[in-house]
Design a protein around this motif. Structure first.
Motif, PDB file in Angstrom:
ATOM      1  N   SER A  69     -51.909  35.854 -10.746  1.00 36.65           N
ATOM      2  CA  SER A  69     -50.997  35.037 -11.557  1.00 36.65           C
ATOM      3  C   SER A  69     -51.745  34.246 -12.623  1.00 36.65           C
ATOM      4  CB  SER A  69     -50.267  34.036 -10.665  1.00 36.65           C
ATOM      5  OG  SER A  69     -49.473  34.705  -9.740  1.00 36.65           O
TER       6      SER A  69
ATOM      7  N   ARG B 215     -52.580  25.039 -13.682  1.00 43.39           N
ATOM      8  CA  ARG B 215     -53.222  24.025 -12.829  1.00 43.39           C
ATOM      9  C   ARG B 215     -54.744  24.183 -12.875  1.00 43.39           C
ATOM     10  NH1 ARG B 215     -55.720  25.783  -8.418  1.00 43.39           N
ATOM     11  NH2 ARG B 215     -54.667  26.966  -6.770  1.00 43.39           N
TER      12      ARG B 215
ATOM     13  N   ARG C 223     -59.433  25.081  -8.125  1.00 43.59           N
ATOM     14  CA  ARG C 223     -60.063  24.367  -7.009  1.00 43.59           C
ATOM     15  C   ARG C 223     -61.502  24.857  -6.911  1.00 43.59           C
ATOM     16  NH1 ARG C 223     -55.144  26.244  -3.464  1.00 43.59           N
ATOM     17  NH2 ARG C 223     -53.642  24.647  -4.046  1.00 43.59           N
TER      18      ARG C 223
ATOM     19  N   TYR D  46     -56.720  33.236  -9.971  1.00 42.93           N
ATOM     20  CA  TYR D  46     -55.706  33.018 -11.008  1.00 42.93           C
ATOM     21  C   TYR D  46     -56.356  33.261 -12.355  1.00 42.93           C
ATOM     22  CZ  TYR D  46     -52.429  30.323  -8.001  1.00 42.93           C
ATOM     23  OH  TYR D  46     -51.538  29.931  -7.050  1.00 42.93           O
TER      24      TYR D  46
ATOM     25  N   GLU E  80     -41.902  36.981 -14.228  1.00 46.75           N
ATOM     26  CA  GLU E  80     -41.216  35.740 -13.852  1.00 46.75           C
ATOM     27  C   GLU E  80     -42.198  34.614 -14.088  1.00 46.75           C
ATOM     28  OE1 GLU E  80     -42.228  33.553 -11.244  1.00 46.75           O
ATOM     29  OE2 GLU E  80     -43.999  34.800 -11.027  1.00 46.75           O
TER      30      GLU E  80
ATOM     31  N   TYR F  60     -46.680  28.440 -13.329  1.00 47.96           N
ATOM     32  CA  TYR F  60     -47.250  29.627 -12.679  1.00 47.96           C
ATOM     33  C   TYR F  60     -46.439  30.832 -13.146  1.00 47.96           C
ATOM     34  CZ  TYR F  60     -49.344  26.419  -9.215  1.00 47.96           C
ATOM     35  OH  TYR F  60     -50.054  25.422  -8.595  1.00 47.96           O
ATOM     36  N   GLY F  61     -47.087  31.968 -13.416  1.00 51.73           N
ATOM     37  CA  GLY F  61     -46.330  33.153 -13.830  1.00 51.73           C
ATOM     38  C   GLY F  61     -47.023  34.451 -13.460  1.00 51.73           C
ATOM     39  N   THR F  62     -46.222  35.511 -13.319  1.00 50.61           N
ATOM     40  CA  THR F  62     -46.734  36.848 -12.973  1.00 50.61           C
ATOM     41  C   THR F  62     -46.807  37.707 -14.221  1.00 50.61           C
ATOM     42  OG1 THR F  62     -45.581  36.698 -10.855  1.00 50.61           O
ATOM     43  CG2 THR F  62     -46.282  38.899 -11.556  1.00 50.61           C
TER      44      THR F  62
ATOM     45  N   GLU G 187     -47.655  36.978  -4.707  1.00 47.36           N
ATOM     46  CA  GLU G 187     -47.629  35.814  -3.826  1.00 47.36           C
ATOM     47  C   GLU G 187     -47.125  34.654  -4.692  1.00 47.36           C
ATOM     48  OE1 GLU G 187     -51.213  33.586  -2.533  1.00 47.36           O
ATOM     49  OE2 GLU G 187     -49.408  32.355  -2.647  1.00 47.36           O
TER      50      GLU G 187
ATOM     51  N   GLU H 142     -43.866  31.433  -5.561  1.00 49.46           N
ATOM     52  CA  GLU H 142     -42.927  30.491  -4.920  1.00 49.46           C
ATOM     53  C   GLU H 142     -41.468  30.955  -5.129  1.00 49.46           C
ATOM     54  OE1 GLU H 142     -40.972  28.190  -7.220  1.00 49.46           O
ATOM     55  OE2 GLU H 142     -41.694  30.022  -8.178  1.00 49.46           O
TER      56      GLU H 142
ATOM     57  N   ARG I  93     -46.075  18.313  -1.931  1.00 48.49           N
ATOM     58  CA  ARG I  93     -45.936  19.705  -1.495  1.00 48.49           C
ATOM     59  C   ARG I  93     -44.963  19.785  -0.320  1.00 48.49           C
ATOM     60  NH1 ARG I  93     -49.811  23.766  -3.194  1.00 48.49           N
ATOM     61  NH2 ARG I  93     -51.027  22.949  -4.917  1.00 48.49           N
TER      62      ARG I  93
END
Ligand code: 5GP
Length: 222
Positions: free
Chosen positions: A40, A44, A47, A56, A75, A84-86, A104, A106, A151
Motif C-alpha cells: 500500500s 504515515r 516505524r 509501504y 481504493e 492509505y491506498g492500494t 491487507e 481497513e 486505535r
C-alpha cells in the motif's frame, strides 16, 4: 487448443489494529507461492524497521493526492490521521497472471473494493477479546498511549462492519489462524461466519477499556 488462464482471486484481509494481521499475512505468503501481497501507499511515518517499497510506499500528501487524481488507486481511505491506498496496477497485473492477490486493508477500503469486485473474499481477523488487543498494541511499542486509545476507538467503529465480511477468524494461535485462512482462500467454505454475541461482548469491553485509559490519562497515571 489454447488454455484459458484463470484470473487470480482477490483476498481482502482486515482486522482490528494490533491483531497481528501483518504476521498472519507474512506467514500465509511464506507457506505458498501462489500469492502476491499488495504494498500500500501511505502518508504515515515509517516505524522503525519498516522499509519503503516493502512494508509501504511512504509518501507525502501531495504524492498521494496526485495518485487519487490519476485514478491510480483501487481504493483509498483515511485512518487515524493518515491516508492509505492500494495501487491499482499491481492488483490487476497479478490477477491477470492467475496469481491470488492479498490486500491487507481497513474496513472502509475493503467495502469499496467489495462494491467494485463482488467476487473478492473478505476475511476479518480479530483477537480473542479486547484486553488481548490492548496487550498486543502495548507490547508492540510503536504507538503512544493516546494513539493506542485512538486505535481502540477506531475498532469500536470497525466492529460494526464485521458482519459485512464473508469470514471472521480469531487470531489466538498463529498457526491455526493461518491454516484457517489458507483453507478459506482455497475452498471458500460455506458456514457460520459472524457471531453477533462475540461482537457485542468485544465492543462492550473495548468501551470499558477506552474509558479506563482516558481516566488514566486525565489523572496522569500512564
Ligand atoms: P498501520 O498504520 O497499523 O500500518 O495500518 C493502519 C490500518 O490501515 C490497518 O488496519 C491496515 O490494514 C490499513 N491499511 C494498510 N494499507 C491500506 C490500504 O492500502 N488501504 C486501506 N484502506 N487500508 C490500509
Amino acid at each position: 487448443m489454447a488454455l484459458l488462464k484463470k484470473t487470480g482471486k482477490l483476498v481482502i484481509i482486515s482486522g482490528f489494529s494490533g491483531v497481528g494481521k501483518g504476521t498472519v499475512v507474512q506467514q500465509l505468503i511464506g507457506n505458498a507461492d501462489h500469492y502476491a501481497l499488495s504494498v500500500s501507499m501511505t502518508t504515515r511515518q515509517p516505524r522503525e524497521n519498516e522499509k519503503h517499497g516493502v512494508h509501504y510506499y511512504f509518501v507525502k500528501d501531495e504524492v498521494f493526492e496526485d495518485m487519487i487524481e490519476k485514478n491510480g488507486f483501487l481504493e483509498h481511505a483515511g485512518y487515524v490521521g493518515n491516508y492509505y491506498g492500494t495501487p491499482r496496477a499491481f492488483v490487476e497485473e497479478n490477477r491477470e497472471k492467475g496469481i491470488d492477490v492479498i490486500l491487507e486493508i481497513e474496513v472502509q477500503g475493503a467495502l469499496q473494493v467489495k462494491r467494485r469486485h463482488p467476487e473478492a473474499i473478505m476475511i476479518f481477523i480479530t483477537t480473542p477479546n479486547a484486553r488481548e488487543m490492548e496487550r498486543r498494541l502495548t507490547n508492540r511499542k510503536t504507538d503512544s498511549y493516546e494513539k493506542i486509545t485512538s486505535r481502540m476507538e477506531r475498532a469500536v467503529v470497525e466492529a460494526e462492519h464485521m458482519k459485512e465480511y464473508d469470514y471472521v477468524v480469531i487470531n489466538d494461535i498463529l498457526d491455526d489462524c493461518v491454516r484457517t485462512i489458507e483453507e478459506i482462500i482455497v475452498n471458500e467454505p460455506a458456514g457460520p461466519r459472524y457471531d453477533p454475541k462475540f461482537k457485542e461482548r468485544f465492543v462492550q469491553s473495548l468501551k470499558e477499556i477506552i474509558i479506563e485509559r482516558k481516566n488514566c490519562t486525565e489523572f496522569g497515571e500512564m
